[in-house]
Motif scaffolding. Structure first.
Motif, short mmCIF file in Angstrom:
data_model
loop_
_atom_site.label_atom_id
_atom_site.label_comp_id
_atom_site.label_asym_id
_atom_site.label_seq_id
_atom_site.Cartn_x
_atom_site.Cartn_y
_atom_site.Cartn_z
N VAL A 158 0.48 -1.39 0.44
CA VAL A 158 0.08 0.06 0.39
C VAL A 158 0.88 1.21 -0.13
N VAL A 159 0.37 2.06 -0.46
CA VAL A 159 1.44 3.75 -0.57
C VAL A 159 0.20 4.34 -0.96
N ARG A 160 0.46 5.11 1.12
CA ARG A 160 -0.05 6.25 1.49
C ARG A 160 -0.04 7.66 1.37
N LEU A 161 -1.07 8.26 0.83
CA LEU A 161 -0.39 9.93 0.90
C LEU A 161 -1.09 10.72 2.08
N TRP A 162 -0.36 11.12 2.53
CA TRP A 162 -0.51 11.87 3.56
C TRP A 162 -0.06 13.59 3.43
N ASP A 163 -0.92 14.25 4.51
CA ASP A 163 -0.49 15.60 4.48
C ASP A 163 0.71 15.66 5.08
N ASP A 164 0.30 17.36 5.63
CA ASP A 164 1.98 17.73 6.01
C ASP A 164 2.00 16.84 7.64
N ILE A 165 2.68 15.83 7.34
CA ILE A 165 2.63 15.73 8.85
C ILE A 165 4.00 15.25 9.59
N ARG A 166 4.47 16.19 8.99
CA ARG A 166 5.76 16.27 9.34
C ARG A 166 6.19 16.89 10.87
N ASN A 167 5.44 17.25 11.48
CA ASN A 167 5.93 17.96 12.76
C ASN A 167 4.47 17.37 13.62
N VAL A 168 3.49 16.15 13.42
CA VAL A 168 2.54 15.68 13.93
C VAL A 168 3.13 14.55 14.57
N GLU A 169 2.75 14.33 15.74
CA GLU A 169 3.26 13.25 16.93
C GLU A 169 2.82 11.95 16.53
N GLN A 180 -4.99 6.03 -1.09
CA GLN A 180 -3.40 5.54 -0.84
C GLN A 180 -4.08 4.70 -2.30
N PHE A 181 -3.71 4.33 -2.35
CA PHE A 181 -2.92 2.95 -3.36
C PHE A 181 -2.77 1.71 -3.14
N PHE A 182 -3.24 0.66 -3.36
CA PHE A 182 -2.98 -0.94 -2.73
C PHE A 182 -3.46 -2.11 -3.73
N SER A 183 -1.89 -2.81 -3.11
CA SER A 183 -2.51 -3.96 -4.60
C SER A 183 -3.57 -4.77 -4.62
N ASP A 184 -3.84 -5.80 -5.73
CA ASP A 184 -5.13 -6.32 -5.41
C ASP A 184 -4.30 -8.00 -5.48
N PRO A 185 -5.27 -9.02 -5.70
CA PRO A 185 -4.63 -10.13 -6.00
C PRO A 185 -3.53 -10.00 -7.24
N PHE A 186 -3.39 -9.21 -7.90
CA PHE A 186 -2.34 -9.50 -9.81
C PHE A 186 -1.42 -8.82 -8.91
N THR A 187 -1.69 -8.36 -8.52
CA THR A 187 0.00 -7.26 -8.26
C THR A 187 0.46 -7.26 -6.93
N GLN A 188 0.33 -8.86 -6.94
CA GLN A 188 0.87 -8.72 -4.93
C GLN A 188 2.77 -8.97 -6.12
N ILE A 189 3.48 -9.07 -4.72
CA ILE A 189 5.23 -8.70 -5.17
C ILE A 189 4.81 -10.30 -4.25
N CYS A 190 5.90 -11.41 -5.19
CA CYS A 190 6.76 -12.13 -4.60
C CYS A 190 7.88 -13.08 -5.32
N VAL A 191 8.22 -13.63 -4.03
CA VAL A 191 9.09 -13.12 -2.95
C VAL A 191 10.65 -14.90 -4.02
N GLU A 192 10.98 -14.73 -4.29
CA GLU A 192 11.94 -15.25 -4.64
C GLU A 192 13.44 -15.71 -4.23
N GLU A 193 14.34 -16.90 -4.69
CA GLU A 193 15.27 -17.02 -3.95
C GLU A 193 16.18 -16.52 -4.82
N ALA A 194 17.28 -16.11 -4.36
CA ALA A 194 18.78 -15.38 -5.38
C ALA A 194 19.51 -16.42 -5.96
#
Length: 574
Positions: A158-169, A180-194
């Motif tokens: 998920v990619v989230r876009l926030w307001d200016d929260i640099r100084n918000v505790e 926000q922009f998030f994945s679905d079953p087609f856009t998941q990221i699969c991890v492979e062995e190097a």
């Protein structure tokens, strides 16, 4: 490996999907993915995640670039904060929220160029002062590192876009979130062995003892034991495995970055690499042993345990206390006698009697002291006359001078002083040279050299010239004031007009003898006008002397007359 770009129109995300997969999953996609997003739109109209670009599949422990395009939909300039999280089982099918039910990673997986807010939190990027309708990009390098990611599993993001929260505790997406922009079953990221990389550290070398602040050299020999050409990253750390405190990037003294890259190692190839390492006193205490770790990786910023090959040498290096020993061995002045306000050049030679090269801080003062000439002291000696240093420097070198001196070497240092007026006539001048670890702290030595010069009742040539010039100008101004019966300030202005006129006429006449075709009056008039204006500005700083319109009218009139007259006399023509 595929680079995926998700395009968004009014927050409906679409993607060109393989047609076979699209046909088989179209109903699922429409019912469970598109419709909820169509009904939910973005939270507000301030900003919009236009698209997200990333790579998939990925290899465990490797780093990949993410790129997000962000648009300011507001009608005012705004600042946005962008965040990225990758993890297991994202629940956010609506735009207003969501969370990961399993393990997820954001801040620990950011590497390279990211932004940090007032509370130490890491973010993809701060997009500052984005103009209305402007589209900007945000980038971050994300490492799919263990233990957050496992080989053979697929993850949501998920990619989230926030307001200016640099100084918000404590920011909350319900309050401060924009889109926000998030994945679905087609856009998941699969991890492979190097793919396997075969290499080994076949030897290493470093000193068994070192002083604090000493720069040591660690050499290693690396061999590619595989069948393909590879690139490796060499890492070095020295510290204490029991406490977990290690120094690496903070102690490197060669400027080669966090890791030493070893490119294009052919099969069977052997490379010798080395790093310069400073034994910093704020990391290493004296009179104890420290452990050494050497490792090679196929990717940077991996844990030591993930190295292709690694060695750990327990109690590998013994650190000794740094005892600096440097002092001045000679000093002399360029004048044996000098007057007050005269310039005095003093040169001293500093000898490093220590065991390591060091960048010493040198201070120098003139005055009189109750000290033995040429003897080394470890503390300041009583002053018989107030010392002068920073207030008397006239060389533009600043308050301190720095000298890098190897062991058993000598280096010169020169400072220029102006002898202060409070130095007594017919008295001697001493010089004190102090050697410090750092500016103003950690004194190494004081050495005093007596009678390097003497103060006499003489006026320096430069002071005499200034004084005679000032007196001459004052007499001319006095003559103009009394003869023309004008005020002193008006007399000063008249004198300035005379000087400007003489200078301008000279600039007009002299070039005429060089080239008859050159219109010298242009230069003369230009300089004349500039000098008049400068004189008016300088005089006006202390009070009005005459209205500006009189000055401007005078310039125009004299300029016109002089231009015509000198042009006809010198050059000729109409």
């Amino acid at each position: 490996m595929e680079k995926v770009w998700w395009l968004s129109i009014n927050n409906i995300k679409t993607k060109e999907i393989n047609m076979k997969r699209a046909l088989s999953l179209a109903i699922f996609f429409i019912l469970f993915f598109c419709l909820p997003r169509l009904a939910s739109a973005s939270k507000n109209f301030q900003g919009w995640i236009v698209s997200v670009g990333y790579m998939k599949p990925v290899i465990i422990n490797r780093t990949y670039e993410w790129t997000m395009l962000i648009k300011n939909k507001d009608n005012v300039t705004r600042t946005f904060v962008v965040g990225l999280t990758v993890g297991e089982n994202w629940t956010g099918w609506e735009m207003d929220g969501g969370w990961f039910e399993g393990v997820s990673c954001n801040e620990p997986c950011y590497v390279g160029d990211y932004d940090v807010d007032s509370y130490g939190r890491k973010w993809v990027e701060f997009l500052i002062n984005v103009l209305p309708n402007e589209v900007v990009d945000a980038k971050v390098y994300f490492q799919y590192r263990r233990p957050y990611f496992q080989v053979g599993k697929c993850y949501d993001w998920v990619v989230r876009l926030w307001d200016d929260i640099r100084n918000v505790e404590t920011p909350s997406f319900d309050v401060h979130g924009i889109d926000q922009f998030f994945s679905d079953p087609f856009t998941q990221i699969c991890v492979e062995e190097a793919p396997p990389v075969y290499a080994s550290i076949i030897s290493y070398n470093f000193p068994s003892q070192a002083y604090q602040e000493q720069i040591i050299t660690v050499r290693s020999v690396i061999k590619n034991t595989g069948n393909e050409t590879i690139k490796l990253y060499y890492g070095l750390s020295i510290g204490d495995k029991d406490t977990g405190v290690w120094c690496n990037r903070d102690c490197y003294a060669d400027g080669l970055g966090d890791y030493l890259e070893i490119p294009n190692i052919e099969p069977g190839g052997v490379r010798t690499v080395e790093r310069k390492f400073r034994i910093r006193s704020d990391y290493f205490s004296p009179y104890r042993y420290y452990d050494v770790r050497i490792a090679i990786y196929d990717q940077p910023y991996l844990p030591f345990e993930s190295a292709i090959d690694r060695v750990e040498i327990n109690n590998g290096i013994f650190v000794k206390e740094l005892v600096l020993d440097a002092y001045a061995i000679r000093a002399f002045a360029d004048k044996t006698t000098v007057g007050r306000k005269s310039l005095l050049r003093v040169t001293a030679w500093i000898y490093n009697n220590g065991v390591i090269p060091y960048n010493f801080t040198i201070g120098m003062s003139i005055g009189m002291w109750d000290a033995v000439s040429g003897l080394k002291y470890t503390s300041a000696q009583p002053a018989l006359l107030p010392a002068c240093n920073v207030e008397c420097y006239r060389d533009g070198l600043g308050d301190w001078v720095f000298l890098y001196i190897p062991p058993n070497y000598t280096a010169p240092v020169t400072r220029i002083f102006e002898v202060p007026e409070y130095f007594p006539i017919n008295s001697s001048i001493d010089v004190a040279i102090g050697v410090w670890r750092e500016p103003g702290t950690g004194i190494v030595s004081y050495v005093y050299f007596k009678n390097i010069s003497y103060v006499l009742d003489i006026v320096p040539p430069e002071v005499m010239i200034k004084e005679y010039t000032r007196r001459g100008i004052d007499e001319i101004i006095d003559t103009l004031q009394f003869s023309l019966r004008v005020g002193r300030e008006d007399a000063k202005m008249i004198f300035w007009l005379l000087i400007a006129s003489v200078f301008s006429i000279g600039m007009m006449v002299i070039p005429a003898f060089v080239s008859k075709s050159f219109p010298p009056w242009q230069i003369g008039i230009s300089i004349f006008i500039i000098m008049i204006i400068l004189g008016a500005i300088v005089r006006d700083a202390t009070g009005p002397f005459m209205p500006y319109w009189i000055v401007i009218l005078f310039i125009i009139l004299v300029g016109f007359i002089a231009a015509k007259t000198f042009h006809e006399i010198i050059v000729g023509g109409k």
